[in-house]
Design a protein around this motif. Sequence first.
Motif, PDB file in Angstrom:
ATOM      1  N   UNK A 283       0.835  -1.191   0.000  1.00 22.46           N
ATOM      2  CA  UNK A 283       0.000   0.000   0.000  1.00 22.46           C
ATOM      3  C   UNK A 283       0.873   1.245   0.000  1.00 22.46           C
ATOM      4  N   UNK A 284       0.467   2.216  -0.761  1.00 25.32           N
ATOM      5  CA  UNK A 284       1.194   3.464  -0.823  1.00 25.32           C
ATOM      6  C   UNK A 284       2.303   3.459  -1.859  1.00 25.32           C
ATOM      7  N   UNK A 285       2.579   2.311  -2.465  1.00 27.97           N
ATOM      8  CA  UNK A 285       3.606   2.220  -3.491  1.00 27.97           C
ATOM      9  C   UNK A 285       2.943   2.086  -4.847  1.00 27.97           C
ATOM     10  N   UNK A 286       3.524   2.704  -5.861  1.00 31.44           N
ATOM     11  CA  UNK A 286       3.023   2.557  -7.217  1.00 31.44           C
ATOM     12  C   UNK A 286       3.550   1.248  -7.793  1.00 31.44           C
ATOM     13  N   UNK A 287       2.706   0.511  -8.494  1.00 28.82           N
ATOM     14  CA  UNK A 287       3.204  -0.723  -9.104  1.00 28.82           C
ATOM     15  C   UNK A 287       4.170  -0.394 -10.251  1.00 28.82           C
ATOM     16  N   UNK A 288       5.196  -1.203 -10.390  1.00 30.27           N
ATOM     17  CA  UNK A 288       6.163  -1.012 -11.468  1.00 30.27           C
ATOM     18  C   UNK A 288       5.845  -2.011 -12.573  1.00 30.27           C
ATOM     19  N   UNK A 289       5.531  -1.504 -13.754  1.00 32.10           N
ATOM     20  CA  UNK A 289       5.219  -2.337 -14.893  1.00 32.10           C
ATOM     21  C   UNK A 289       6.475  -2.529 -15.729  1.00 32.10           C
ATOM     22  N   UNK A 290       6.622  -3.693 -16.379  1.00 40.40           N
ATOM     23  CA  UNK A 290       7.792  -3.876 -17.231  1.00 40.40           C
ATOM     24  C   UNK A 290       7.763  -2.939 -18.445  1.00 40.40           C
ATOM     25  N   UNK A 291       6.579  -2.655 -18.946  1.00 36.72           N
ATOM     26  CA  UNK A 291       6.419  -1.720 -20.051  1.00 36.72           C
ATOM     27  C   UNK A 291       5.441  -0.639 -19.604  1.00 36.72           C
ATOM     28  N   UNK A 292       5.937   0.421 -19.011  1.00 30.66           N
ATOM     29  CA  UNK A 292       5.024   1.447 -18.498  1.00 30.66           C
ATOM     30  C   UNK A 292       4.294   2.151 -19.637  1.00 30.66           C
ATOM     31  N   UNK A 293       3.119   2.659 -19.384  1.00 27.69           N
ATOM     32  CA  UNK A 293       2.391   3.374 -20.425  1.00 27.69           C
ATOM     33  C   UNK A 293       3.149   4.633 -20.854  1.00 27.69           C
ATOM     34  N   UNK A 294       2.990   4.949 -22.106  1.00 28.60           N
ATOM     35  CA  UNK A 294       3.702   6.112 -22.630  1.00 28.60           C
ATOM     36  C   UNK A 294       3.048   7.392 -22.148  1.00 28.60           C
TER      37      UNK A 294
END
Length: 114
Positions: free
Chosen positions: A35-46
């Motif tokens: 909670x409180x952390x942004x998820x890290x995506x392997x390919x973040x949206x542009x």
Amino acid sequence: MSNVQKPNSPENTSPLHPPSRVVPSEIGSSRSPIEGKKPKFPNPPETEIPDVATLRDQWRFAIRQYSRWYSQAWGTAIFAGLSFFALGWFIKGSNPLPSKQDDDPKPPSSDRDR
């Protein structure tokens, strides 16, 4: 002797009213480590619209991938069909398709039919 019993004691529970395991103070607590952390995506949206050349390259890549998957799917389907036909032929010992067999042989012709 007093008749005071503990509310969650084993002798005071019944199958219709099982003991409560959640303490009300734990319901609103935020003990989750994510909670409180942004998820890290392997390919973040542009963040901005890509240029035309990038979109063209992505579109061509997508078409190549789709074409490859489409041809592989058809190849797999044809191979499976032929394999099942061969398996049926092997098990039955003859053509497994009933429409290609002569189940009703023609009666011998006689001189009266002429």
